[in-house]
Design a protein around this motif. Structure first.
Motif, PDB file in Angstrom:
ATOM      1  N   UNK A  15       0.829  -1.213   0.000  1.00  0.00           N
ATOM      2  CA  UNK A  15       0.000   0.000   0.000  1.00  0.00           C
ATOM      3  C   UNK A  15       0.861   1.258   0.000  1.00  0.00           C
ATOM      4  N   UNK A  16       2.024   1.186   0.623  1.00  0.00           N
ATOM      5  CA  UNK A  16       2.928   2.335   0.589  1.00  0.00           C
ATOM      6  C   UNK A  16       3.280   2.689  -0.857  1.00  0.00           C
ATOM      7  N   UNK A  17       3.503   1.646  -1.665  1.00  0.00           N
ATOM      8  CA  UNK A  17       3.825   1.874  -3.084  1.00  0.00           C
ATOM      9  C   UNK A  17       2.635   2.478  -3.820  1.00  0.00           C
ATOM     10  N   UNK A  18       1.419   2.052  -3.454  1.00  0.00           N
ATOM     11  CA  UNK A  18       0.224   2.607  -4.092  1.00  0.00           C
ATOM     12  C   UNK A  18       0.042   4.080  -3.710  1.00  0.00           C
ATOM     13  N   UNK A  19       0.232   4.398  -2.444  1.00  0.00           N
ATOM     14  CA  UNK A  19       0.143   5.804  -2.017  1.00  0.00           C
ATOM     15  C   UNK A  19       1.233   6.640  -2.701  1.00  0.00           C
ATOM     16  N   UNK A  20       2.396   6.030  -2.931  1.00  0.00           N
ATOM     17  CA  UNK A  20       3.498   6.754  -3.576  1.00  0.00           C
ATOM     18  C   UNK A  20       3.125   7.180  -4.987  1.00  0.00           C
ATOM     19  N   UNK A  21       2.261   6.393  -5.649  1.00  0.00           N
ATOM     20  CA  UNK A  21       1.803   6.784  -6.990  1.00  0.00           C
ATOM     21  C   UNK A  21       1.056   8.114  -6.945  1.00  0.00           C
ATOM     22  N   UNK A  22       0.443   8.397  -5.801  1.00  0.00           N
ATOM     23  CA  UNK A  22      -0.276   9.665  -5.628  1.00  0.00           C
ATOM     24  C   UNK A  22       0.620  10.720  -4.998  1.00  0.00           C
ATOM     25  N   UNK A  23       1.921  10.425  -4.915  1.00  0.00           N
ATOM     26  CA  UNK A  23       2.916  11.337  -4.334  1.00  0.00           C
ATOM     27  C   UNK A  23       2.633  11.588  -2.861  1.00  0.00           C
TER      28      UNK A  23
END
Length: 679
Positions: A15-23
């Motif tokens: 999920x950290x990687x998914x949130x990272x997509x949203x900066x």
């Protein structure tokens, strides 16, 4: 203190990687990720009684009866989900969002929020926001921008945790005590964040937004003041008053400077005669005479015993500047050289030696100027043309080749008056509004597809008289999903079927640089009479014999881009024309083309363009290095901006030690902005 998003429960590496997509990397980032909309879940409609076609979003809830994915053609997928509640049924439809199928199953309870329409004999919602379970009585629920694999529930849960954490650690909130004394600061900052994410009412939400907008704009303005303080500490090259070289340069000019040109150079002159290095932006329409102003500034630095450099975004534009400067400085003892990717190794070696020894006064070139082995003996002035085409680091790299040189930036993309102090708060701005006398206005017409043949006949008539034409379209190659005229396809059609007696050329962004420049050079020389292109010719082409700019698919271009393209013609003595061909389009498109027909002033069009485009991504669009605004909107928040600027200046006057402001600014804007303050 700042917490990583991993410090929140339920957020692991995936999920950290998914949130990272949203900066979103920190809790502070998450708190500033404001909802794009809200669901009013105070009332859930029975499906059979819900009103259709009102244009307003509403909430429905029921059981999923079926999930069906269809692929009617290549590149298009349809996901249809039937939901019923005993009073009726509704079909939920998503286009090209097949990933949602994994989140839906028959028998689950689903809440859907969207606009209800009556289509094909049934109730239908296109692209609704959904959530598993029955979400009733929650009041206003936030809707966030998503990425594949991340659900609304995931972001809401994370934001609630972030707000809980902020109650314990107030210092993770963006903003700080320095900016909270204002008519717009009407609630505690923590409450403002709570109300903008989970509002009790839309009135409370707007009150919170206005406060957070003020805090954001205050921080931005204070950051720019810090930048100016940094610039003010630098010891610059103080030039002497104008002498013999400038006097002779003025006398040799074959024309009289306009009022705008004169004022711009007076501004530059004052800057260069002070001890603080100049940081000035000169903005003006295509053809308004910015190049002559730059030449005057470079003549002044040469007169004071220093070298000057002018960096342009393309080899063609650099060569144009070189030719123009050779004409302007003809008969004067000023040595000018050109350095681009096309400079041969032998020529380059000699040029670099002459530059290092001070035998070159003014060096004009492209990105080649910032290469490591380019060394000046005493660089005193750096001019960057079409500055928005360069990144902050590229512009800084050239300045670093001198010892605190003066810096002049030029742009033919006018910035609306209300924005210059926000976008360029760290620069002084001069605007050249009027055009040189005698230049004819480009006649502009918006037409439909039915007039294509007449347009071609008109263009052929002008080419028969020896004039040249541009044809611009938005795509390079034909697309299955977008019905637009592609450059390659149109080029072949025009060359083989329409203008068979006219030499034609093609240029687009996917061509190699040297190939592109060769085509443009042939067009400049007149060897090519009709040039088919994508918008790569938007900036930097000067062909006085070109009199027609035909833009095919004009509905796909923004106002600023259309105006830039129009500026490519009408640079000679003949009447020029801009023809905008659009295939239908929205009300916004029709308004944009109407403005193009009626308005020829780039500054006025820039204001209109901002009205249509909005200011959310403005800073990113300008490539200035400043962050995008989160809570504030420059268009609607001008009074807040003015109050924020006044408050930032007052805070500045009241505090001798401004170091306490740097930590909150870094927390809000991140390291990119911190780097901008100190580069």
């Amino acid at each position: 203190m700042n917490f990583s998003i991993r410090d929140l429960k339920g957020i692991g590496p995936r999920k950290e990687a998914l949130f990272a997509r949203l900066h979103l990397a920190t809790v502070s980032d998450l708190l500033q990720y404001f909802p794009r909309d809200y669901e009013d879940r105070s009332h859930i409609w029975p499906i059979g009684q819900a009103p259709c076609g009102t244009g307003k979003s509403l909430v429905l809830c029921g059981t999923v009866a079926s999930v069906q994915e269809m692929r009617p053609r290549r590149g298009l997928s349809l996901l249809k989900v039937r939901v019923s509640d005993g009073t009726g049924a509704v079909e939920l439809v998503w286009f090209n969002q097949a990933f949602k199928k994994r989140q839906l199953r028959v028998g689950m309870t689903l809440t859907a929020f969207g606009k209800l329409e009556w289509a094909y004999g049934r109730r239908q919602m296109n692209g609704p926001d959904t959530e598993e379970g029955r979400a009733e009585g929650e009041g206003f629920v936030p809707l966030y921008g998503l990425t594949d694999g991340l659900r609304q529930q995931d972001i809401r849960k994370a934001v609630r945790q972030a707000l809980d954490l902020a109650r314990e650690h107030l210092d993770i909130l963006p903003g700080w005590d320095g900016c909270r004394q204002s008519p717009f600061a009407t609630m505690p900052t923590l409450e403002a964040y709570e109300q903008i994410h989970f509002p009790d009412s839309m009135e409370k939400r707007e009150q919170a937004r206005r406060q957070l907008a003020f805090e954001e704009l205050f921080d931005m303005q204070l950051g720019l003041l810090l930048r100016r303080r940094h610039e003010g500490k630098r010891q610059g090259l103080k030039c002497s008053p104008n002498g013999k070289l400038l006097k002779t340069f003025y006398e040799h000019l074959p024309f009289t400077l306009t009022k705008g040109q004169t004022q711009a150079f007076l501004d530059i002159q004052a800057d260069m005669e002070s001890e603080v290095p100049m940081q000035r932006l000169v903005q003006g329409d295509v053809g308004s005479g910015k190049t002559v102003v730059a030449a005057l500034a470079l003549a002044k630095i040469v007169e004071n015993g220093y070298q000057g450099a002018l960096m342009a975004p393309t080899g063609i534009l650099a060569a144009q500047h070189y030719d123009e400067f050779c004409r302007l400085f003809q008969g004067l003892d000023v040595r000018i050289a050109l350095l681009t990717g096309r400079t041969t190794a032998k020529e380059r070696k000699q040029l670099l030696a002459d530059l290092a020894d001070g035998r070159i006064d003014i060096l004009i070139g492209t990105h080649a100027l910032i290469q490591d082995d380019v060394a000046f003996r005493c660089l005193g002035l750096v001019v960057t043309d079409e500055q928005h085409r360069f990144g902050v680091r590229q512009r800084s790299a050239l300045e670093q080749k001198g010892k605190e040189p003066h810096a002049l930036f030029m742009t033919a993309t006018p910035i609306p008056r209300t924005l210059t102090l926000s976008l360029y708060g760290d620069l002084d701005v001069s605007s050249i509004r009027e055009m040189p006398p005698g230049r004819k206005r480009v006649k502009t017409y918006a037409v439909g597809e039915a007039l294509r043949r007449r347009v071609y006949v008109f263009m052929d008539k002008l080419m028969a008289q020896g004039q040249q034409c541009y044809v611009v379209c938005p795509l390079v190659e034909a697309s299955e999903t977008v019905d637009l005229q592609a450059a390659t396809e149109l080029y072949e059609q025009l060359r083989t079927q329409v203008f068979t007696k006219r030499p034609c050329g093609l240029v687009h962004g996917r061509m190699a640089g040297k190939e592109k420049e060769a085509v443009m050079e042939a067009f400049q020389k007149g060897d090519i009479q009709l040039l088919v292109a994508t918008s790569v010719i938007e900036v930097g082409v000067n062909v006085p014999n070109a009199t027609v700019m035909f833009i095919d698919g004009a509905e796909r271009f923004g106002l600023a881009q259309l105006h830039q393209l129009r500026g490519r013609v009408g640079r000679g003595d003949q009447q020029a024309y801009c023809i905008l061909m659009a295939k239908g389009g929205s009300d916004e498109t029709r308004q944009r083309l109407k403005w193009m027909e009626q308005i020829h002033d780039g500054f006025t069009l820039a204001e209109k363009d901002l009205l249509l485009r909005g200011s959310g991504q403005l800073f990113g669009y300008m490539q200035h290095g400043l962050p995008d605004l989160k809570a504030a909107d420059i268009l609607s928040d001008v009074p807040i901006l003015a109050a924020a600027r006044d408050a930032a200046r007052q805070w500045w006057l009241d505090h001798e030690d401004t170091a306490q402001a740097e930590a909150p600014l870094k927390r809000r804007f991140g390291q990119t902005f911190a780097g901008l303050l100190n580069n």
